[in-house]
Design an enzyme around this catalytic site. Structure first.
Site, PDB file in Angstrom:
ATOM      1  N   LYS B  14       0.826  -1.209   0.000  1.00 36.12           N
ATOM      2  CA  LYS B  14       0.000   0.000   0.000  1.00 36.12           C
ATOM      3  C   LYS B  14       0.861   1.259   0.000  1.00 36.12           C
ATOM      4  O   LYS B  14       2.046   1.204   0.337  1.00 36.12           O
ATOM      5  CB  LYS B  14      -0.967  -0.009   1.189  1.00 36.12           C
ATOM      6  CG  LYS B  14      -0.443   0.566   2.475  1.00 36.12           C
ATOM      7  CD  LYS B  14      -1.566   0.638   3.507  1.00 36.12           C
ATOM      8  CE  LYS B  14      -1.156   1.447   4.723  1.00 36.12           C
ATOM      9  NZ  LYS B  14      -1.367   2.900   4.605  1.00 36.12           N
ATOM     10  N   LYS B  19       7.615   0.692   0.351  1.00 33.53           N
ATOM     11  CA  LYS B  19       8.025  -0.017  -0.859  1.00 33.53           C
ATOM     12  C   LYS B  19       9.282   0.561  -1.479  1.00 33.53           C
ATOM     13  O   LYS B  19      10.216  -0.156  -1.815  1.00 33.53           O
ATOM     14  CB  LYS B  19       6.946   0.083  -1.949  1.00 33.53           C
ATOM     15  CG  LYS B  19       5.688  -0.671  -1.704  1.00 33.53           C
ATOM     16  CD  LYS B  19       4.700  -0.468  -2.849  1.00 33.53           C
ATOM     17  CE  LYS B  19       4.312   0.980  -3.082  1.00 33.53           C
ATOM     18  NZ  LYS B  19       3.646   1.602  -1.924  1.00 33.53           N
ATOM     19  N   LYS B  45       3.345   8.325  -7.487  1.00 40.81           N
ATOM     20  CA  LYS B  45       4.130   9.199  -6.608  1.00 40.81           C
ATOM     21  C   LYS B  45       5.542   9.453  -7.176  1.00 40.81           C
ATOM     22  O   LYS B  45       6.228  10.365  -6.751  1.00 40.81           O
ATOM     23  CB  LYS B  45       4.191   8.572  -5.191  1.00 40.81           C
ATOM     24  CG  LYS B  45       4.722   9.465  -4.097  1.00 40.81           C
ATOM     25  CD  LYS B  45       4.066   9.207  -2.710  1.00 40.81           C
ATOM     26  CE  LYS B  45       4.249   7.828  -2.143  1.00 40.81           C
ATOM     27  NZ  LYS B  45       5.276   7.738  -1.100  1.00 40.81           N
ATOM     28  N   ASP B 131      -2.619  -0.185  -3.640  1.00 38.96           N
ATOM     29  CA  ASP B 131      -3.861   0.185  -2.967  1.00 38.96           C
ATOM     30  C   ASP B 131      -5.065  -0.228  -3.777  1.00 38.96           C
ATOM     31  O   ASP B 131      -6.040  -0.727  -3.255  1.00 38.96           O
ATOM     32  CB  ASP B 131      -3.911   1.703  -2.738  1.00 38.96           C
ATOM     33  CG  ASP B 131      -2.952   2.121  -1.657  1.00 38.96           C
ATOM     34  OD1 ASP B 131      -3.211   1.813  -0.503  1.00 38.96           O
ATOM     35  OD2 ASP B 131      -1.932   2.735  -1.991  1.00 38.96           O
TER      36      ASP B 131
HETATM   37  N1  LIG Z   1      11.445   0.693   8.543  1.00 35.43           N
HETATM   38  C1  LIG Z   1      11.302   2.023   8.497  1.00 35.43           C
HETATM   39  N2  LIG Z   1      11.643   2.786   9.574  1.00 35.43           N
HETATM   40  C2  LIG Z   1      11.479   4.127   9.544  1.00 35.43           C
HETATM   41  N3  LIG Z   1      11.003   4.799   8.492  1.00 35.43           N
HETATM   42  C3  LIG Z   1      10.645   4.095   7.392  1.00 35.43           C
HETATM   43  C4  LIG Z   1      10.780   2.686   7.334  1.00 35.43           C
HETATM   44  N4  LIG Z   1      10.356   2.278   6.114  1.00 35.43           N
HETATM   45  C5  LIG Z   1       9.971   3.377   5.448  1.00 35.43           C
HETATM   46  N5  LIG Z   1      10.134   4.488   6.206  1.00 35.43           N
HETATM   47  C6  LIG Z   1       9.812   5.865   5.818  1.00 35.43           C
HETATM   48  O1  LIG Z   1       8.453   5.913   5.429  1.00 35.43           O
HETATM   49  C7  LIG Z   1       8.279   6.878   4.397  1.00 35.43           C
HETATM   50  C8  LIG Z   1       7.505   6.252   3.233  1.00 35.43           C
HETATM   51  O2  LIG Z   1       8.315   5.278   2.648  1.00 35.43           O
HETATM   52  P1  LIG Z   1       8.296   4.980   1.080  1.00 35.43           P
HETATM   53  O3  LIG Z   1       9.356   3.975   0.815  1.00 35.43           O
HETATM   54  O4  LIG Z   1       8.335   6.237   0.291  1.00 35.43           O
HETATM   55  O5  LIG Z   1       6.842   4.307   0.938  1.00 35.43           O
HETATM   56  P2  LIG Z   1       6.076   3.836  -0.399  1.00 35.43           P
HETATM   57  O6  LIG Z   1       7.067   3.738  -1.495  1.00 35.43           O
HETATM   58  O7  LIG Z   1       5.476   2.503  -0.029  1.00 35.43           O
HETATM   59  O8  LIG Z   1       5.017   4.868  -0.650  1.00 35.43           O
HETATM   60  C9  LIG Z   1       9.673   7.361   4.000  1.00 35.43           C
HETATM   61  O9  LIG Z   1       9.913   8.605   4.584  1.00 35.43           O
HETATM   62  C10 LIG Z   1      10.598   6.309   4.604  1.00 35.43           C
HETATM   63  O10 LIG Z   1      11.854   6.822   4.983  1.00 35.43           O
HETATM   64 MG   LIG Z   2       7.044   4.624  -3.314  1.00 32.87          MG
END
Ligand SMILES: Nc1ncnc2c1ncn2[C@@H]1O[C@H](COP(=O)(O)OP(=O)(O)O)[C@@H](O)[C@H]1O
Ligand SMILES: [Mg+2]
Ligand SMILES: Nc1ncnc2c1ncn2[C@@H]1O[C@H](COP(=O)(O)OP(=O)(O)O)[C@@H](O)[C@H]1O
Ligand code: SF4
Ligand code: SF4
Ligand SMILES: [Mg+2]
Lengths: 304, 304
Positions: B14, B19, B45, B131
């Site tokens: 999601k 991811k 995004k 999602d």
């Molecule tokens: N294990 C973790 N601990 C702390 N922060 C995390 C962790 N995994 C992801 N984040 C933070 O969560 C936010 C969203 O992560 P992101 O990889 O961009 O999500 P997605 O690609 O699924 O939308 C980022 O700021 C990332 O640094």
């Molecule tokens: Mg992403």
């Protein structure tokens, strides 16, 4: 800014943010004020109306038309009566990986029009998933369905990212007619949350029309499969509200006041989405945002 | 269960679950092991590859084809080189409310095929929003693109709801060929999280291929616009790793071990999604789930 009598409300927001909980409470509060309300769940999760129906699961329109011949369509198979006689409909979702969820919403709306369902109600409330604002999910904004849009958000980045994306979608269908009433701030109790949400609100020029606290009261009502509004109404009837807790009363009052504003008519604002960079800057405070905005009935909450 | 040499990996989950952070770290770790890796962001995004590109924003394929005539298409306009020579591509997203995000992914894949981009790499990694698993976002699973699927989840209901929905999508395209490697458990430190995730894993019969702690180390690396893997590699080079903290090392080791498993080949499992009621029962513990599962290289984490 225009003030209009509203009758088609869309509640947009990312998955899990609290759209259905807020929608059901708003519908219940509107019904308590004597309005005939129709709530249409437009999220493949199809649990929009559960709290109005005491947890009962109803047939979704997409499932229905998959298994029923067009000549056999009956309104009562997909329209159910919930708390306060709120009409309850779930659009449902397609088979994952195959169909188009947006297409499902369009199909559902067509069937509802065929049955002239909306004509029986004074207010229609659409509860719509806003993670992907593709053409499909934008249907309630397109075609002039919704005339009053609320965006549910918390202070989480992804919630505001989704809200901002929805504003982009709205902007594409605006044609000079403003339709955004404002934000419904559903707290998650994260760090610095007030600042983030009000900074976002100020940056997109929208009022915070209600701030709903994160509260166990929602879970308590949910365990009984009812809205907080119904919970309080029951307590009022049972023993004149003697056992209503302060927090319950506070939440009830928020929905009552919001529904009153909706009935009276709330001001409408232009959709002014931020760029991705602006959004990050506002939320992570790399730029200063102006918190002061002109007063409107709807943004009293920003003044606390 | 089949064991295969994998070269097309899809990371689903999601929005906001982590991811892109995990994808970039996995790509970096694979690159450190000498693999030529291509990472394709399939989320509107369009920030999948940011940590591989030191924060540089690249042109998305959808934006590119909107502004460029087909005769002028050049591979180097949409393919960029990041850390460890990882090839970086962002599919991008349509105009909100108008286009179809899924259609955008299909268009992107067609352009990449035209340029024969994938042939230059040994491993392709797709970072895909999960999602809405409509036909569009399912593209990496359809058409036999991805042969190894990881689902990113935390213990939050919506994260597992999305993961389960993705399993439904995968099931629709399985045709007897198993392609799910397992879960990547990205902690959010919510209550009872281990129990919830392992109960879900057991219920869908999938291993937890890595458990990533919630840690500030990610934010620290992100502020430098790099992956944790790159952060550690830099520290190794600079002063032989003398200033590497325990937690950094732990996280680095998780990605190294996961990437080693990917290179060696991980077992594949059938997609066995739960019904909505089963999912609720498993997460809210209204039924007992069996935590024990047959050992596999990939599920060592379940044994702690
Ligand atoms: N294990 C973790 N601990 C702390 N922060 C995390 C962790 N995994 C992801 N984040 C933070 O969560 C936010 C969203 O992560 P992101 O990889 O961009 O999500 P997605 O690609 O699924 O939308 C980022 O700021 C990332 O640094
Ligand atoms: Mg992403
Ligand atoms: N303000 C709140 N305080 C506590 N729990 C909440 C609040 N708002 C929503 N929830 C809970 O969050 C969960 C998800 O809410 P839901 O309305 O189903 O979200 P959505 O419809 O946006 O997917 C529900 O269990 C609900 O009870
Ligand atoms: S319009 Fe929306 S729901 Fe339909 S296929 Fe496209 S992205 Fe999916
Ligand atoms: S991206 Fe939107 S329009 Fe496209 S297939 Fe998915 S749900 Fe449908
Ligand atoms: Mg909902």
């Amino acid at each position: 800014m225009e003030v209009l009598m509203k009758n088609e409300i869309a509640i947009y927001g990312k998955g899990g943010i609290g759209k259905s909980t807020l929608s059901a409470n708003i519908s219940a509060a509107l019904a308590d004020s004597g309005k005939r309300v129709l709530q249409i769940g437009c999220d493949p999760k199809h649990d929009s109306t559960r709290l109005l129906l005491n947890g009962r699961k109803i047939t979704t329109i997409l499932d229905y038309i998959k298994t029923t011949g067009a000549l056999d369509y009956k309104k009562e198979d997909i329209l159910f009566e919930g708390y306060g006689s709120v009409g309850c409909v779930e659009a449902g979702g397609p088979e994952p990986g195959v169909g188009c969820a947006g297409r499902g919403i369009i199909t559902s709306f067509e069937l509802l029009e065929q049955f002239r369902v909306k004509e029986e109600y004074e207010i229609t409330l659409y509860d719509v998933l806003g993670d992907v604002v593709c053409g499909g999910f934008a249907v309630p904004i397109r075609r002039e369905y919704a005339d009053t849009i609320f965006l549910v958000t918390s202070g989480e980045y992804m919630a505001m990212y989704a809200a901002n994306n929805i504003l982009r979608g709205i902007k594409n269908y605006e044609n000079g007619k403003y339709r955004v009433a404002g934000l419904l701030y559903n707290s998650r109790n994260i760090e610095d949350e007030d600042r983030k949400v009000y900074a976002f609100a100020a940056a997109v020029g929208l009022p915070v029309c209600a701030k709903i606290p994160r509260s166990n009261v929602f879970a308590q009502a949910e365990r009984k499969n009812i809205t907080v509004v119904e919970l309080i109404s029951r307590k009022m009837k049972l023993n004149k509200g003697a056992d209503i807790q302060d927090e319950e009363q506070k939440i009830y009052d928020i929905f009552k006041s919001l529904s009153r504003n909706i009935i009276d008519g709330v001001p409408m604002y232009e959709a002014n989405p931020l760029s991705d960079d602006e959004l990050e800057a506002v939320i992570y405070q790399t730029v200063k945002a102006d918190y002061k905005k002109p007063f409107s009935k709807c943004d009293s909450e920003t003044k606390e």
